[in-house]
Design a protein around this motif. Structure first.
Motif, PDB file in Angstrom:
ATOM      1  N   LEU A  24     -12.142  11.931  -8.428  1.00  0.00           N
ATOM      2  CA  LEU A  24     -12.093  10.673  -7.695  1.00  0.00           C
ATOM      3  C   LEU A  24     -13.508  10.099  -7.511  1.00  0.00           C
ATOM      4  O   LEU A  24     -13.690   9.046  -6.912  1.00  0.00           O
ATOM      5  CB  LEU A  24     -11.430  10.909  -6.331  1.00  0.00           C
ATOM      6  CG  LEU A  24     -10.576   9.796  -5.725  1.00  0.00           C
ATOM      7  CD1 LEU A  24      -9.563   9.274  -6.714  1.00  0.00           C
ATOM      8  CD2 LEU A  24      -9.861  10.298  -4.483  1.00  0.00           C
ATOM      9  N   PRO A 344     -10.748   1.686   4.929  1.00  0.00           N
ATOM     10  CA  PRO A 344     -11.861   1.878   4.005  1.00  0.00           C
ATOM     11  C   PRO A 344     -11.458   1.557   2.559  1.00  0.00           C
ATOM     12  O   PRO A 344     -10.423   2.017   2.089  1.00  0.00           O
ATOM     13  CB  PRO A 344     -12.177   3.374   4.157  1.00  0.00           C
ATOM     14  CG  PRO A 344     -11.660   3.755   5.493  1.00  0.00           C
ATOM     15  CD  PRO A 344     -10.472   2.889   5.742  1.00  0.00           C
ATOM     16  N   ASN A 348     -11.525  -3.649  -1.981  1.00  0.00           N
ATOM     17  CA  ASN A 348     -11.717  -3.303  -3.397  1.00  0.00           C
ATOM     18  C   ASN A 348     -10.374  -3.209  -4.113  1.00  0.00           C
ATOM     19  O   ASN A 348     -10.229  -3.660  -5.250  1.00  0.00           O
ATOM     20  CB  ASN A 348     -12.450  -1.974  -3.511  1.00  0.00           C
ATOM     21  CG  ASN A 348     -13.750  -1.970  -2.747  1.00  0.00           C
ATOM     22  OD1 ASN A 348     -13.755  -2.059  -1.518  1.00  0.00           O
ATOM     23  ND2 ASN A 348     -14.854  -1.904  -3.442  1.00  0.00           N
TER      24      ASN A 348
ATOM     25  N   LYS B  25     -19.288  12.016  -2.481  1.00  0.00           N
ATOM     26  CA  LYS B  25     -19.576  11.463  -3.814  1.00  0.00           C
ATOM     27  C   LYS B  25     -18.526  10.453  -4.265  1.00  0.00           C
ATOM     28  O   LYS B  25     -18.641   9.874  -5.339  1.00  0.00           O
ATOM     29  CB  LYS B  25     -19.669  12.610  -4.841  1.00  0.00           C
ATOM     30  CG  LYS B  25     -20.846  13.521  -4.569  1.00  0.00           C
ATOM     31  CD  LYS B  25     -21.231  14.318  -5.813  1.00  0.00           C
ATOM     32  CE  LYS B  25     -22.430  15.207  -5.542  1.00  0.00           C
ATOM     33  NZ  LYS B  25     -22.128  16.356  -4.670  1.00  0.00           N
ATOM     34  N   VAL B  26     -17.487  10.246  -3.462  1.00  0.00           N
ATOM     35  CA  VAL B  26     -16.472   9.249  -3.830  1.00  0.00           C
ATOM     36  C   VAL B  26     -17.021   7.875  -3.481  1.00  0.00           C
ATOM     37  O   VAL B  26     -17.420   7.634  -2.343  1.00  0.00           O
ATOM     38  CB  VAL B  26     -15.149   9.513  -3.083  1.00  0.00           C
ATOM     39  CG1 VAL B  26     -14.141   8.428  -3.384  1.00  0.00           C
ATOM     40  CG2 VAL B  26     -14.587  10.876  -3.467  1.00  0.00           C
ATOM     41  N   PRO B  27     -17.095   6.944  -4.451  1.00  0.00           N
ATOM     42  CA  PRO B  27     -17.680   5.630  -4.166  1.00  0.00           C
ATOM     43  C   PRO B  27     -16.771   4.823  -3.221  1.00  0.00           C
ATOM     44  O   PRO B  27     -15.553   5.012  -3.227  1.00  0.00           O
ATOM     45  CB  PRO B  27     -17.746   4.971  -5.549  1.00  0.00           C
ATOM     46  CG  PRO B  27     -16.706   5.655  -6.360  1.00  0.00           C
ATOM     47  CD  PRO B  27     -16.625   7.060  -5.837  1.00  0.00           C
ATOM     48  N   PRO B  28     -17.372   3.914  -2.412  1.00  0.00           N
ATOM     49  CA  PRO B  28     -16.595   3.117  -1.451  1.00  0.00           C
ATOM     50  C   PRO B  28     -15.416   2.393  -2.103  1.00  0.00           C
ATOM     51  O   PRO B  28     -14.368   2.216  -1.480  1.00  0.00           O
ATOM     52  CB  PRO B  28     -17.605   2.108  -0.920  1.00  0.00           C
ATOM     53  CG  PRO B  28     -18.927   2.736  -1.127  1.00  0.00           C
ATOM     54  CD  PRO B  28     -18.820   3.615  -2.335  1.00  0.00           C
ATOM     55  N   THR B  29     -15.590   1.996  -3.372  1.00  0.00           N
ATOM     56  CA  THR B  29     -14.518   1.303  -4.085  1.00  0.00           C
ATOM     57  C   THR B  29     -13.224   2.107  -4.098  1.00  0.00           C
ATOM     58  O   THR B  29     -12.138   1.539  -4.099  1.00  0.00           O
ATOM     59  CB  THR B  29     -14.980   1.036  -5.529  1.00  0.00           C
ATOM     60  OG1 THR B  29     -15.944   0.001  -5.494  1.00  0.00           O
ATOM     61  CG2 THR B  29     -13.843   0.631  -6.430  1.00  0.00           C
ATOM     62  N   LEU B  30     -13.353   3.431  -4.075  1.00  0.00           N
ATOM     63  CA  LEU B  30     -12.154   4.273  -4.191  1.00  0.00           C
ATOM     64  C   LEU B  30     -11.730   4.887  -2.856  1.00  0.00           C
ATOM     65  O   LEU B  30     -10.957   5.839  -2.829  1.00  0.00           O
ATOM     66  CB  LEU B  30     -12.401   5.377  -5.227  1.00  0.00           C
ATOM     67  CG  LEU B  30     -12.554   4.888  -6.660  1.00  0.00           C
ATOM     68  CD1 LEU B  30     -12.814   6.056  -7.610  1.00  0.00           C
ATOM     69  CD2 LEU B  30     -11.326   4.123  -7.123  1.00  0.00           C
ATOM     70  N   HIS B  31     -12.218   4.329  -1.758  1.00  0.00           N
ATOM     71  CA  HIS B  31     -11.890   4.955  -0.482  1.00  0.00           C
ATOM     72  C   HIS B  31     -10.418   4.824  -0.096  1.00  0.00           C
ATOM     73  O   HIS B  31      -9.860   5.710   0.536  1.00  0.00           O
ATOM     74  CB  HIS B  31     -12.808   4.420   0.629  1.00  0.00           C
ATOM     75  CG  HIS B  31     -14.129   5.107   0.658  1.00  0.00           C
ATOM     76  ND1 HIS B  31     -15.197   4.678   1.419  1.00  0.00           N
ATOM     77  CD2 HIS B  31     -14.571   6.207   0.001  1.00  0.00           C
ATOM     78  CE1 HIS B  31     -16.226   5.484   1.234  1.00  0.00           C
ATOM     79  NE2 HIS B  31     -15.875   6.407   0.365  1.00  0.00           N
ATOM     80  N   THR B  32      -9.794   3.715  -0.466  1.00  0.00           N
ATOM     81  CA  THR B  32      -8.359   3.599  -0.150  1.00  0.00           C
ATOM     82  C   THR B  32      -7.520   4.584  -0.978  1.00  0.00           C
ATOM     83  O   THR B  32      -6.698   5.308  -0.410  1.00  0.00           O
ATOM     84  CB  THR B  32      -7.873   2.156  -0.325  1.00  0.00           C
ATOM     85  OG1 THR B  32      -8.523   1.334   0.654  1.00  0.00           O
ATOM     86  CG2 THR B  32      -6.373   2.046  -0.111  1.00  0.00           C
ATOM     87  N   LEU B  34      -8.558   7.298  -2.074  1.00  0.00           N
ATOM     88  CA  LEU B  34      -8.920   8.607  -1.516  1.00  0.00           C
ATOM     89  C   LEU B  34      -8.018   8.928  -0.331  1.00  0.00           C
ATOM     90  O   LEU B  34      -7.519  10.040  -0.194  1.00  0.00           O
ATOM     91  CB  LEU B  34     -10.389   8.610  -1.076  1.00  0.00           C
ATOM     92  CG  LEU B  34     -10.848   9.819  -0.240  1.00  0.00           C
ATOM     93  CD1 LEU B  34     -10.741  11.108  -1.021  1.00  0.00           C
ATOM     94  CD2 LEU B  34     -12.276   9.629   0.259  1.00  0.00           C
TER      95      LEU B  34
END
Lengths: 457, 99
Positions: A24, A344, A348, B25-32, B34
């Motif tokens: 991820l 969060p 995006n 290390k997970v970029p903010p773009t992938l937080h949802t 995640l």
């Protein structure tokens, strides 16, 4: 199956979760990582089925119901409704953990005496699971609009919550000492009430932190259940989820310049905390035609989307404007504040859904580095995250919050329905600055007007 | 304290550190994704729920087990599916996009 082999297979499942998380780390590998993680879950389920006496009737009925609900929700949910759905899922996770432990307690049938460490983890697991369940349901109701997003407060609230917590401790000790089901049930009931009581005073704007925290708690609940049934897969998976939620809530707090205690106990937005000097001055109002010209002749445009954009369902109209500009050779990027959406990374996802390539989605630091070399910033439905008062006015309630410094760009176009203050109820001096033009319109209508106007430029 | 509990605590603490390292290390773009993916992983409670269905001669426990299996499966199925659906939306810039 051999006990050791079973333990090793659970380890393989746990490793799959870890690899899934690792992948991820980049949008390129993320989808594959999710599948690996899912494979680990399937393995854990199969191992459990082979190795345990199960009631197939109960199991199949529950699995069919749950899988159907899960699949329908997952395929139907709108991306704007993602926060509610994650909140609800957190709640189901907590509920499942609490019920598993409740069933294990009943297994003893009032006769078995659990060892101290087992009964303690049972109490802990029921407590965390129950709080997560009702807390998540309240978060869901607030995000879904079933409950008002404004904080619900009453005198003596903190004392009442402290009393609830003390009650849990007290009845927990009683449970531990006597192993009776009555105090155990009371612990569960008070925990359910505490979950509600903890979340109702938290305002809608703070929900991203709350969901992240409940996410963490659902992991902790799973880990605690792992202690009860002595299963390392639950302990490891729960720890991973617990860590994830804690990191995300910390990041959200940082992005709002608030402490976690302030978010949880501050009832932010309950009273209108107006900033001291409210700025007033002349506002320059503009038209879609003028904005179209400014955009069309820019070299670089940075779009700052806020939640208003998602509310207006205008992501696709935005993408259309961006495509027209890109065809004209304008570089279009998207500056995304961590709290731009309702959870969060929410914004995006909304932009990815509208086909914006992920390389164009910039975070706070990347955007701020680019803004001084940007011709036009288009602020769409964002307000507090571009409020220079957070940087300049030490009397402002949002002072110190990191912002997108859009006033460093040459021209700022703010699309907004009116001058009314944003979610936090704070006036925005950006609107009165010289380089700022206001386009008073609903985001979707403004973007559609821009598409039409750009055709004529 | 029995050895099993000590081992579980050791595993929990080490796994937490692994989690912290990976998730930062997970970029903010992938937080949802995640978060929804974490939902799916916390569905691991399904293991406990399956074990709980085996509890005999207690109707209440059977009811608990049924609801626990259903709730955990919502997380597992819903969590992985919605995460996959979201991650499928993340695309690289297309070739035909202008320079």
């Amino acid at each position: 199956m051999n006990v050791n082999l079973e333990a090793l297979l659970y380890l393989v499942a746990a490793v799959a979760f870890i690899i899934g998380l690792k992948r991820l780390g980049s949008p390129r590998t993320a989808r594959n990582g999710n599948m690996i993680s899912g494979g680990g879950m399937a393995l854990a389920i199969v191992v459990t089925l082979i190795d345990n006496e199960v009631s197939w009737a109960v199991l199949v009925a529950g699995a069919v119901v749950g899988s159907l609900i899960g699949a329908v929700l997952a395929m139907r949910v709108k991306m704007t409704a993602m926060p509610q759905m994650v909140a609800a899922f957190n709640g189901f996770g907590g509920l499942a953990s609490a019920l598993v432990v409740g069933a294990e307690f009943l297994r003893g049938d009032g006769e078995a005496i659990f060892p101290v460490e087992v009964i303690l983890t049972m109490i802990l697991s029921v407590f965390i699971g129950a709080v997560t369940f009702t807390g998540s349901m309240i978060a869901y109701a607030k995000l879904q609009g079933l409950l008002s997003g404004s904080p619900i407060t009453y005198p003596g609230q903190k004392v009442a919550n402290a009393a609830l917590f003390a009650g849990i401790l007290g009845f927990g000790v009683w449970t531990q000492a006597t192993q009776q089901s009555l105090p155990f049930v009371i612990v569960a009931v008070i925990s359910l009430i505490l979950g509600v009581a903890m979340v109702i005073p938290i305002g809608g704007a703070d929900m991203p932190v709350v969901i992240a925290l409940l996410n963490s708690l659902s992991g902790m609940a799973a880990a605690a259940t792992g202690f009860v049934i002595d299963n390392s897969a639950l302990v490891i998976a729960g720890a991973l989820v617990g860590a994830s939620g804690i990191i995300l809530s910390a990041l959200m707090c940082e992005a709002m310049n608030r402490s976690l205690t302030n978010v949880l106990f501050g009832a932010f937005g309950a009273v209108s905390e107006q900033s001291g000097p409210t700025v007033h001055g002349d506002v320059r109002s503009t038209t879609a035609d003028d904005v179209a010209i400014a955009l069309a002749y820019a070299n670089r445009v940075v779009v700052v989307p806020g939640y208003g954009l998602a509310v207006a369902q205008a992501q696709h109209a935005l993408r259309e404007v961006a495509s027209i500009l890109e065809r004209r050779g304008v570089e279009v990027r998207y500056g995304i504040h961590p709290v731009a959406g309702r959870m969060p990374g929410h914004m995006n996802v909304l932009l990815a859904e509208a086909d914006v390539p992920y390389d164009y989605l910039l975070d706070l630091d990347q955007t701020n580095a680019m803004l001084p070399r940007t011709d036009v910033v288009l602020v769409l439905g964002a307000n507090d995250v571009v409020n220079p008062a957070a940087r300049d006015d030490s009397g402002s309630p949002i002072y110190g919050m990191p912002i997108l410094e859009v006033d460093h760009a040459r021209t700022v176009v703010v699309v907004k329905r009116s001058l009314s203050p944003g979610f936090a109820g704070i006036d925005n001096p950006l609107f009165y600055k010289d380089g700022t033009m206001m386009l008073f319109a609903d985001a979707k209508k403004a973007l559609n007007d821009l598409v039409a106007a750009l055709d004529l430029v | 304290m029995p050895a099993a509990v000590v081992i579980a605590i050791v595993v929990f603490v080490l796994a937490s550190f692994v989690g912290f390292e990976l998730i930062t290390k997970v970029p903010p773009t992938l937080h949802t994704p995640l978060m929804s993916g974490s939902n799916a992983v916390s569905g691991i409670t399904i293991v406990g729920a399956i074990v709980a269905t085996g509890i005999e001669n207690n109707t209440m426990a059977a009811v608990f087990a049924f609801v626990a299996v259903a709730a955990a499966m919502i997380n597992v199925v819903g969590g992985y599916l919605v995460t996959d659906r979201m991650l499928g939306m993340f695309r690289r810039p297309k070739r035909e996009d202008p320079k």
